[in-house]
Design a protein around this motif. Structure first.
Motif, PDB file in Angstrom:
ATOM      1  N   GLY A 102       0.790  -1.225   0.000  1.00  0.00           N
ATOM      2  CA  GLY A 102       0.000   0.000   0.000  1.00  0.00           C
ATOM      3  C   GLY A 102       0.819   1.269   0.000  1.00  0.00           C
ATOM      4  N   ARG A 103       2.116   1.150  -0.294  1.00  0.00           N
ATOM      5  CA  ARG A 103       2.992   2.327  -0.331  1.00  0.00           C
ATOM      6  C   ARG A 103       3.177   2.746  -1.796  1.00  0.00           C
ATOM      7  NH1 ARG A 103       4.863  -1.348   3.255  1.00  0.00           N
ATOM      8  NH2 ARG A 103       6.383  -2.191   1.782  1.00  0.00           N
ATOM      9  N   TRP A 104       2.117   3.301  -2.342  1.00  0.00           N
ATOM     10  CA  TRP A 104       2.067   3.639  -3.767  1.00  0.00           C
ATOM     11  C   TRP A 104       3.154   4.627  -4.172  1.00  0.00           C
ATOM     12  CZ3 TRP A 104      -1.952   1.871  -7.125  1.00  0.00           C
ATOM     13  CH2 TRP A 104      -2.945   1.111  -6.495  1.00  0.00           C
ATOM     14  N   HIS A 105       3.357   5.652  -3.357  1.00  0.00           N
ATOM     15  CA  HIS A 105       4.329   6.690  -3.707  1.00  0.00           C
ATOM     16  C   HIS A 105       5.756   6.140  -3.708  1.00  0.00           C
ATOM     17  CE1 HIS A 105       1.265   9.745  -3.783  1.00  0.00           C
ATOM     18  NE2 HIS A 105       0.930   9.528  -2.523  1.00  0.00           N
ATOM     19  N   ASP A 106       6.071   5.275  -2.765  1.00  0.00           N
ATOM     20  CA  ASP A 106       7.402   4.668  -2.737  1.00  0.00           C
ATOM     21  C   ASP A 106       7.624   3.803  -3.979  1.00  0.00           C
ATOM     22  OD1 ASP A 106       8.029   5.853  -0.331  1.00  0.00           O
ATOM     23  OD2 ASP A 106       7.479   4.111   0.880  1.00  0.00           O
ATOM     24  N   ALA A 107       6.616   3.025  -4.337  1.00  0.00           N
ATOM     25  CA  ALA A 107       6.720   2.201  -5.548  1.00  0.00           C
ATOM     26  C   ALA A 107       6.936   3.074  -6.776  1.00  0.00           C
ATOM     27  CB  ALA A 107       5.463   1.357  -5.716  1.00  0.00           C
ATOM     28  N   ALA A 108       6.216   4.175  -6.850  1.00  0.00           N
ATOM     29  CA  ALA A 108       6.329   5.071  -8.006  1.00  0.00           C
ATOM     30  C   ALA A 108       7.736   5.638  -8.135  1.00  0.00           C
ATOM     31  CB  ALA A 108       5.317   6.205  -7.891  1.00  0.00           C
ATOM     32  N   ARG A 109       8.334   5.991  -7.007  1.00  0.00           N
ATOM     33  CA  ARG A 109       9.682   6.584  -7.062  1.00  0.00           C
ATOM     34  C   ARG A 109      10.724   5.550  -7.501  1.00  0.00           C
ATOM     35  NH1 ARG A 109       7.629   9.934  -2.871  1.00  0.00           N
ATOM     36  NH2 ARG A 109       7.919   8.319  -1.293  1.00  0.00           N
ATOM     37  N   ILE A 110      10.593   4.316  -7.038  1.00  0.00           N
ATOM     38  CA  ILE A 110      11.543   3.286  -7.457  1.00  0.00           C
ATOM     39  C   ILE A 110      11.401   3.009  -8.945  1.00  0.00           C
ATOM     40  CG2 ILE A 110      12.144   0.837  -7.217  1.00  0.00           C
ATOM     41  CD1 ILE A 110      11.341   1.165  -4.233  1.00  0.00           C
ATOM     42  N   LEU A 111      10.175   2.928  -9.423  1.00  0.00           N
ATOM     43  CA  LEU A 111       9.953   2.709 -10.854  1.00  0.00           C
ATOM     44  C   LEU A 111      10.454   3.893 -11.674  1.00  0.00           C
ATOM     45  CD1 LEU A 111       6.431   1.107 -10.529  1.00  0.00           C
ATOM     46  CD2 LEU A 111       8.443  -0.026 -11.489  1.00  0.00           C
ATOM     47  N   GLU A 112      10.361   5.070 -11.115  1.00  0.00           N
ATOM     48  CA  GLU A 112      10.914   6.256 -11.778  1.00  0.00           C
ATOM     49  C   GLU A 112      12.423   6.106 -11.965  1.00  0.00           C
ATOM     50  OE1 GLU A 112      11.536  11.042 -10.815  1.00  0.00           O
ATOM     51  OE2 GLU A 112      10.227   9.812  -9.548  1.00  0.00           O
ATOM     52  N   ASP A 113      13.106   5.666 -10.921  1.00  0.00           N
ATOM     53  CA  ASP A 113      14.559   5.503 -11.003  1.00  0.00           C
ATOM     54  C   ASP A 113      14.940   4.386 -11.972  1.00  0.00           C
ATOM     55  OD1 ASP A 113      14.979   7.561  -9.237  1.00  0.00           O
ATOM     56  OD2 ASP A 113      15.215   6.266  -7.478  1.00  0.00           O
ATOM     57  N   ILE A 114      14.152   3.304 -11.988  1.00  0.00           N
ATOM     58  CA  ILE A 114      14.434   2.224 -12.937  1.00  0.00           C
ATOM     59  C   ILE A 114      14.376   2.756 -14.363  1.00  0.00           C
ATOM     60  CG2 ILE A 114      13.602   0.042 -13.900  1.00  0.00           C
ATOM     61  CD1 ILE A 114      12.511  -0.654 -11.115  1.00  0.00           C
ATOM     62  N   ALA A 115      13.343   3.529 -14.658  1.00  0.00           N
ATOM     63  CA  ALA A 115      13.169   4.028 -16.024  1.00  0.00           C
ATOM     64  C   ALA A 115      14.192   5.101 -16.385  1.00  0.00           C
ATOM     65  CB  ALA A 115      11.752   4.574 -16.201  1.00  0.00           C
ATOM     66  N   ILE A 116      14.683   5.828 -15.405  1.00  0.00           N
ATOM     67  CA  ILE A 116      15.752   6.797 -15.691  1.00  0.00           C
ATOM     68  C   ILE A 116      17.005   6.054 -16.141  1.00  0.00           C
ATOM     69  CG2 ILE A 116      17.352   8.427 -14.598  1.00  0.00           C
ATOM     70  CD1 ILE A 116      14.949   9.406 -12.918  1.00  0.00           C
ATOM     71  N   ASP A 117      17.320   4.945 -15.449  1.00  0.00           N
ATOM     72  CA  ASP A 117      18.500   4.147 -15.811  1.00  0.00           C
ATOM     73  C   ASP A 117      18.255   3.284 -17.043  1.00  0.00           C
ATOM     74  OD1 ASP A 117      19.930   5.165 -13.686  1.00  0.00           O
ATOM     75  OD2 ASP A 117      19.424   3.506 -12.342  1.00  0.00           O
ATOM     76  N   ALA A 118      17.018   2.834 -17.215  1.00  0.00           N
ATOM     77  CA  ALA A 118      16.683   1.933 -18.327  1.00  0.00           C
ATOM     78  C   ALA A 118      15.408   2.430 -18.996  1.00  0.00           C
ATOM     79  CB  ALA A 118      16.512   0.505 -17.830  1.00  0.00           C
ATOM     80  N   PRO A 119      15.509   3.479 -19.819  1.00  0.00           N
ATOM     81  CA  PRO A 119      14.299   4.086 -20.400  1.00  0.00           C
ATOM     82  C   PRO A 119      13.537   3.185 -21.363  1.00  0.00           C
ATOM     83  CG  PRO A 119      16.287   5.046 -21.347  1.00  0.00           C
ATOM     84  CD  PRO A 119      16.729   4.215 -20.194  1.00  0.00           C
ATOM     85  N   LEU A 120      14.121   2.035 -21.713  1.00  0.00           N
ATOM     86  CA  LEU A 120      13.403   1.088 -22.571  1.00  0.00           C
ATOM     87  C   LEU A 120      12.730  -0.020 -21.754  1.00  0.00           C
ATOM     88  CD1 LEU A 120      15.924   0.763 -25.545  1.00  0.00           C
ATOM     89  CD2 LEU A 120      13.861   2.165 -25.392  1.00  0.00           C
ATOM     90  N   ASP A 121      12.704   0.127 -20.435  1.00  0.00           N
ATOM     91  CA  ASP A 121      12.008  -0.823 -19.585  1.00  0.00           C
ATOM     92  C   ASP A 121      10.517  -0.484 -19.630  1.00  0.00           C
ATOM     93  OD1 ASP A 121      10.808  -2.265 -17.479  1.00  0.00           O
ATOM     94  OD2 ASP A 121      12.667  -2.287 -16.319  1.00  0.00           O
ATOM     95  N   ALA A 122       9.813  -1.147 -20.549  1.00  0.00           N
ATOM     96  CA  ALA A 122       8.399  -0.831 -20.784  1.00  0.00           C
ATOM     97  C   ALA A 122       7.535  -1.113 -19.564  1.00  0.00           C
ATOM     98  CB  ALA A 122       7.888  -1.621 -21.981  1.00  0.00           C
ATOM     99  N   VAL A 123       7.877  -2.153 -18.812  1.00  0.00           N
ATOM    100  CA  VAL A 123       7.087  -2.495 -17.629  1.00  0.00           C
ATOM    101  C   VAL A 123       7.231  -1.426 -16.555  1.00  0.00           C
ATOM    102  CG1 VAL A 123       6.838  -4.163 -15.746  1.00  0.00           C
ATOM    103  CG2 VAL A 123       7.109  -4.964 -18.098  1.00  0.00           C
ATOM    104  N   ALA A 124       8.437  -0.963 -16.318  1.00  0.00           N
ATOM    105  CA  ALA A 124       8.645   0.100 -15.328  1.00  0.00           C
ATOM    106  C   ALA A 124       7.848   1.346 -15.717  1.00  0.00           C
ATOM    107  CB  ALA A 124      10.126   0.438 -15.205  1.00  0.00           C
TER     108      ALA A 124
END
Length: 440
Positions: A102-124
């Protein structure tokens, strides 16, 4: 040798036999078609150690906003924790853990960082985009995708989904012309992309282009309805256009057909059903026993799990005249506000006062409904949804002011709405009613 996809991303624990159905699941989610859960289950059956298959399944259930589905997401997270994973995949596991907790904002920030490092990660990108929607973060709906778009090319698989998501983010930020252009381009690439289809519908809804919206949705419904689990929401958009035009027979026909002709116990579908019936309820339209069938399914979702759902459940309980489940819902929200997850804040800031306001409106206590709604209008995005969905808050407030005989507030609110939606027949109707009120 680890499997790598066409974007060069490594997938631990996967073989070709498992990666093929996993890729199918991702493609299905990008269009909102088929059964991505069944596809990813095949991937897990082939490769029990395929960490991203477990994570992806967890994301699907974690985004369902239902208590039982969240429990499945937690099970998926537990299955993924001990598996071999790259640094990127470990971050996905962590994001899923936050989402399932239920920690939606924390999940969003981690996925943000994943996509910054791997912008072709479609799932992130897509899961992050969906979380932005559920948390009402309009800027990130746009910018999460905008950051990645320069890395994408139009011949890449899933490019249409990037355009469709960016179109929706642009629309939520009021950048309508570019939003419509990108959304139409996405649909041109992949006509079955239900999210892109809906992004263009959102533009037309916000611009009060009802006839354009009807034409857009009616042009090729086979494309966006066939095997689509977003089709109810897109039919809802068509119903909104007819509603604004005062075509209530069309709205009821859509409700009795593709929106809720086959009753659903899925929260996402029931939100749309409640939202369209409540609009009719505000307009004084008799909807017969439709409320009862809908209200009977809402307790299955679980109250107090996601505040946005709770408000729509209360609409059904009020419409059906059910006091007991309404009281149970309010108590569940009070318990939720004592929690330590993000929904505690969603509920405290917006969901609880709105749910109480809806109940007050149903009881004819329009002054109380106004008192509860007015402070939350400017922060209503905090509990998720889109501008089009949250418009029901303003509609309820305007109707409460009109019914309470508060001419000054009614004139102020209708003037505000007429400025924002000058071409809306509903805006004109509200203005006439407010003017009549001031003359009496």
């Amino acid at each position: 040798m680890p499997i790598k996809d066409t974007f060069g991303l490594t997938f631990s624990g996967a073989t070709e036999a498992g990666f093929t159905p996993y890729s199918q699941a991702v493609s299905q989610l990008q269009c909102f078609i088929g059964d991505p859960v069944a596809s990813v289950d095949r991937a897990i059956a082939e490769n029990p150690g395929f960490v991203m298959a477990h994570v992806f399944k967890g994301y699907l259930f974690g985004l369902a906003t239902e208590r039982d589905a969240t429990a499945v997401a937690r099970t998926c997270h537990e299955a993924a924790l001990p598996l071999a994973a790259t640094t990127r995949e470990q971050a996905h596991v962590l994001a899923l853990g936050h989402l399932a907790g239920g920690r939606w904002h924390d999940a969003a920030r981690i996925l943000e960082d994943i996509a910054i490092d791997a912008p072709l990660d479609a799932v992130a990108l897509q899961v992050g985009h969906q979380i932005d929607f559920f948390t009402g973060n309009a800027r990130m709906l746009r910018d999460r995708i905008a950051r990645a778009l320069p890395s994408w090319q139009n011949d890449m698989p899933g490019y249409h989904a990037m355009l469709g998501m960016e179109a929706f983010g642009l629309e939520e930020m009021g950048e309508y012309a570019l939003a419509e252009k990108l959304g139409r381009t996405a649909v041109g690439i992949e006509p079955r992309d239900g999210w892109a289809q809906h992004a263009v519908a959102h533009v037309m809804e916000m611009q009060s282009r009802q006839r354009d919206g009807i034409a857009w949705m009616r042009a090729d419904p086979e494309a966006w309805t066939r095997d689509s689990f977003l089709q109810v929401h897109n039919w809802w958009h068509l119903a909104l256009f007819h509603y604004d035009l005062g075509e209530t027979d069309e709205v009821l026909a859509l409700y009795d057909g593709p929106i809720y002709g086959t009753p659903s116990a899925m929260a996402l579908n029931m939100v749309d059903a409640s939202a369209i019936l409540w609009r009719l309820y505000l307009g004084g339209v008799d909807v017969g026993d439709r409320w009862s069938a809908l209200a009977a399914n809402w307790p299955k979702v679980g109250a107090g799990n996601y505040a946005f759902n709770d408000a729509h459940a209360m609409m059904a309980f009020v419409g059906a005249g059910l006091d007991a489940p309404a009281r149970t819902l309010v108590e569940a929200q009070r318990e939720a506000m004592r929690g330590n997850d993000d929904n505690a804040a969603f509920t405290r800031d917006v969901g609880h006062p709105l749910t109480l306001a809806i109940n007050a409106f149903g009881a004819g206590n329009y002054s109380e409904a106004m008192r509860l709604i007015r402070p939350i209008r400017a922060i209503a995005h905090r509990f998720g949804g889109s501008h089009a969905q949250r418009d029901i808050i303003d509609l309820t407030l305007i109707e409460a002011a009109l019914r309470a005989g508060d001419g000054a507030l009614a004139r102020a609110l209708t003037a505000e709405r007429s400025t924002a939606r000058p071409d809306s027949p509903l805006s004109a109707l509200f203005s006439r009613r407010a003017a009549d009120l001031s003359e009496n």
